[in-house]
Structures are given as structure tokens and as C-alpha cells.
Write a protein that holds these residues in place. Sequence first.
Motif, PDB file in Angstrom:
ATOM      1  N   SER A  86       0.824  -1.219   0.000  1.00  0.00           N
ATOM      2  CA  SER A  86       0.000   0.000   0.000  1.00  0.00           C
ATOM      3  C   SER A  86       0.850   1.258   0.000  1.00  0.00           C
ATOM      4  O   SER A  86       0.411   2.313   0.455  1.00  0.00           O
ATOM      5  CB  SER A  86      -0.917   0.005   1.230  1.00  0.00           C
ATOM      6  N   THR A  87       2.063   1.167  -0.509  1.00  0.00           N
ATOM      7  CA  THR A  87       2.935   2.342  -0.538  1.00  0.00           C
ATOM      8  C   THR A  87       2.479   3.365  -1.574  1.00  0.00           C
ATOM      9  O   THR A  87       2.738   4.554  -1.425  1.00  0.00           O
ATOM     10  CB  THR A  87       4.377   1.918  -0.838  1.00  0.00           C
ATOM     11  N   ASP A  88       1.810   2.928  -2.625  1.00  0.00           N
ATOM     12  CA  ASP A  88       1.304   3.856  -3.634  1.00  0.00           C
ATOM     13  C   ASP A  88       0.117   4.622  -3.049  1.00  0.00           C
ATOM     14  O   ASP A  88      -0.835   4.014  -2.543  1.00  0.00           O
ATOM     15  CB  ASP A  88       0.885   3.083  -4.884  1.00  0.00           C
ATOM     16  N   PRO A  89       0.158   5.960  -3.090  1.00  0.00           N
ATOM     17  CA  PRO A  89      -0.948   6.725  -2.484  1.00  0.00           C
ATOM     18  C   PRO A  89      -2.264   6.605  -3.247  1.00  0.00           C
ATOM     19  O   PRO A  89      -3.309   6.994  -2.714  1.00  0.00           O
ATOM     20  CB  PRO A  89      -0.422   8.161  -2.499  1.00  0.00           C
ATOM     21  N   TYR A  90      -2.251   6.086  -4.463  1.00  0.00           N
ATOM     22  CA  TYR A  90      -3.471   6.051  -5.275  1.00  0.00           C
ATOM     23  C   TYR A  90      -4.013   4.639  -5.505  1.00  0.00           C
ATOM     24  O   TYR A  90      -5.084   4.487  -6.089  1.00  0.00           O
ATOM     25  CB  TYR A  90      -3.205   6.705  -6.638  1.00  0.00           C
ATOM     26  N   SER A  91      -3.271   3.626  -5.070  1.00  0.00           N
ATOM     27  CA  SER A  91      -3.736   2.258  -5.301  1.00  0.00           C
ATOM     28  C   SER A  91      -3.090   1.324  -4.298  1.00  0.00           C
ATOM     29  O   SER A  91      -2.155   1.691  -3.588  1.00  0.00           O
ATOM     30  CB  SER A  91      -3.420   1.797  -6.725  1.00  0.00           C
ATOM     31  N   VAL A  92      -3.631   0.089  -4.250  1.00  0.00           N
ATOM     32  CA  VAL A  92      -3.107  -0.954  -3.378  1.00  0.00           C
ATOM     33  C   VAL A  92      -2.781  -2.154  -4.256  1.00  0.00           C
ATOM     34  O   VAL A  92      -3.590  -2.572  -5.093  1.00  0.00           O
ATOM     35  CB  VAL A  92      -4.129  -1.334  -2.285  1.00  0.00           C
ATOM     36  N   GLN A  93      -1.585  -2.707  -4.059  1.00  0.00           N
ATOM     37  CA  GLN A  93      -1.151  -3.866  -4.822  1.00  0.00           C
ATOM     38  C   GLN A  93      -1.388  -5.118  -3.978  1.00  0.00           C
ATOM     39  O   GLN A  93      -0.851  -5.248  -2.872  1.00  0.00           O
ATOM     40  CB  GLN A  93       0.336  -3.763  -5.175  1.00  0.00           C
ATOM     41  N   VAL A  94      -2.204  -6.030  -4.478  1.00  0.00           N
ATOM     42  CA  VAL A  94      -2.534  -7.258  -3.751  1.00  0.00           C
ATOM     43  C   VAL A  94      -2.195  -8.430  -4.661  1.00  0.00           C
ATOM     44  O   VAL A  94      -2.738  -8.555  -5.770  1.00  0.00           O
ATOM     45  CB  VAL A  94      -4.022  -7.312  -3.351  1.00  0.00           C
TER      46      VAL A  94
END
Length: 376
Positions: A86-94
Motif C-alpha cells: 500500500s505504498t502507492d498513495p493512489y492504489s493498493v497492490q494485492v
Amino acid sequence: MAKSTHQDFVRGSGGNQARTLVTAGSAAIIVIVLVVVATAFVYPKATEPSGTEVHLVLPASGPGLKEKSKVLLRGAEVGVVKSIDSTDPYSVQVDIALDEAAAATLTDTFDVDFRPANYFGTTAVNLIAKPGGGSISDGQTIARDTAPDFTMSTMLEHGSIVVDGSLTTDVIKSLNKVTRYASGLSPLIETMIVVSDNISRTQKQLPSTLLGKLNDITAVFPDANVEALGALDAITNAQFNRLPDGSRGVDKEYHDLMNRSLTVASDGLFGAIGTLLASHAAELTPVVTSVKYLVDEVPGVMGNASNMTKLQKAMEGLQDSFKGPKGQQTLQLRILLDSVPGLAQTMTAMGAKTGTPSRPDKNTGPTDRPTKKKEN
């Protein structure tokens, strides 16, 4: 100068004992190192979820989602979450790993949401299959613009917001009134249930027969409605709702007259009767008791229904004995006075018409008693 170490559980000289202890310590250190390496590197690789890896790019993650969380498809577990970034402020990588059967069934058009995996509210990734699209390949990246959050924590949070914003003092008072009204209606509802149960117990005919009787009732229902409306119209257009000039309105003078009449009747008539009864109770009680004793004997004197039938027949026979024009009926009797000549002469002197006397029937013997015979 080094000092020799003597161990009771290791045999040999001091040098042999030292060499044995060094060897054992080195072996223990090597075993510990191997266990640490296996735990840090080998075990994660051995227990790492296997299957088709899919990289999801979502706008947000569900609360409580973590590694090893379940991946659901139609309520069944089909994979696990490998990692979350969740390091990207605009998306979450799962990153998720799907088993081979689920990967072969799904296409790249599936939708994603977050919901509880069990009764305790553990968050899981839920996949929703959609028609169309292509098959999923290992390492494929799939991005979604929406990922609805149906987790337990979000539901509780939204419920708290709703309660905090809508459950005001007025609403609580209204709910209390509704509860009291419902409690007041409970006896009525219970009564309706009891009545319905009694009707079902006492119903002796089939519904078709009862509906036929209901049709008979409804056949006269329109006429009953017409008569009821006519009665309402008569009441509406009665003298009470008419003025002296015939127009509609309340005739105050007429109502005042009726009010005075009712007052006089209540005070003058019934009040006087009440005064009389109250002041002459000692005198009236014996009279009332005597009348009661007399009236109580009437049913016994009258007898049962058969006596009334006999009395009716006797009255009809008496009426048939009177003949002649209306207002001039006479009693038609023929008296046989063969055995009493003196009485016959007396009747003739009084104006009775003489006729041919009837003779006794030949089949019967002579009689010494005078007889009467009704003339037909």
C-alpha cells in the motif's frame, strides 16, 4: 597455563575430553545455524502458496486484510493472499495465488470486493465471476476501478454513523410510543387469533358450501345498502335538520322544545314515579308481590301448546255457530225437548221457533236425558 577439565560423563584423559566437547559444541552450532537458515529461507519457500499468481491493482484494501488471508469464490476458498503493498498513495497492490481449478474457471473480467470470511468477521478477498473475457495466466496484472467494502468493521462503522445521525431523542420517543401501542394491541390480536381458531374448530361444512351461503348474503347486500342509504337520507332530511322555512340547518327552537319536553318527562314523570316508589315502598311491595304470585300461575293455567290448540278449535267451532249477515249473527241451536214437553211450551212462549223435533237414532236405545244438537 591451561587447566585440564575433567567430566564424569566423558571418559578419557583431559585432552580427549576437551576434543570431545569441542566437537559436540561445533556440531550443536552447525545444527542451530541450519535450523535458522531453514526457518528463514527454506520454510517460507516450502509453505509459500502455490498456484496461479495474479497481481491485483485496487483503489483500496479491505480493513484487516493481510498475508495468508483467504480468497473466496462463490463462498468457497480458492486461494490465499500472498502479499499486500500500500505504498502507492493512489492504489493498493494485492498479490493472490489461485488454485488451478479456480484459475481455469475464472476469466480476467471478474470483479473484486472485500467481505467477512467467517462468523468472526475475518476479512477475505471475494471474487465474482463474470461472463466473457480471456483466461487467466500466471503473473497477470488485473486492475479494477472499484472494490466494494462489505467487511464486518465497515458495516459496524456505517451502522454507528446511521444510529448516531438518526436515533435522536424524538425518534426514541416515537419508538417508545409504537412499542406501547403494539403492547396495547396485543390483546386484540390474541382475541382475533382465538376467534379464528374457534371458527376453524366449529366449522362443520366445506368452504364451497360456505361460499354458496355467502353468495346468498351478497345477493341481498345491494338492497340492504340502498335501504341503509335511504335511512341515512331520512335522518339527514328529518325535521331535526330543517329550519322552519324548509332549508337545511339546525332548528334551535325545535331542539330547545324537545330538550324542555325531555326535561319535563324525566323530572315530572319518571322523577315522580321514583319519588312514589321511594316514599311508599312499604305499601307497594305487598302489591307487587301479590301481582307476581298471580302472574306466576298463568303459565300453569294456560297449559302447554296442545291446550292452546284445543282452545283455538273450540273458538273456531263457536264462531261457526253464529250465522247470518254481518252485525245480525244469531246462535243457531236446535234443542231436543221430546222428553220435557213443559219446557218446550215455555220456549215457544218466549218466541223460540219450533221445528220438527229430531228423533233418537233407531240403533240407540231410548234415553231419559234431554240432548242438544248443533244445527249445521
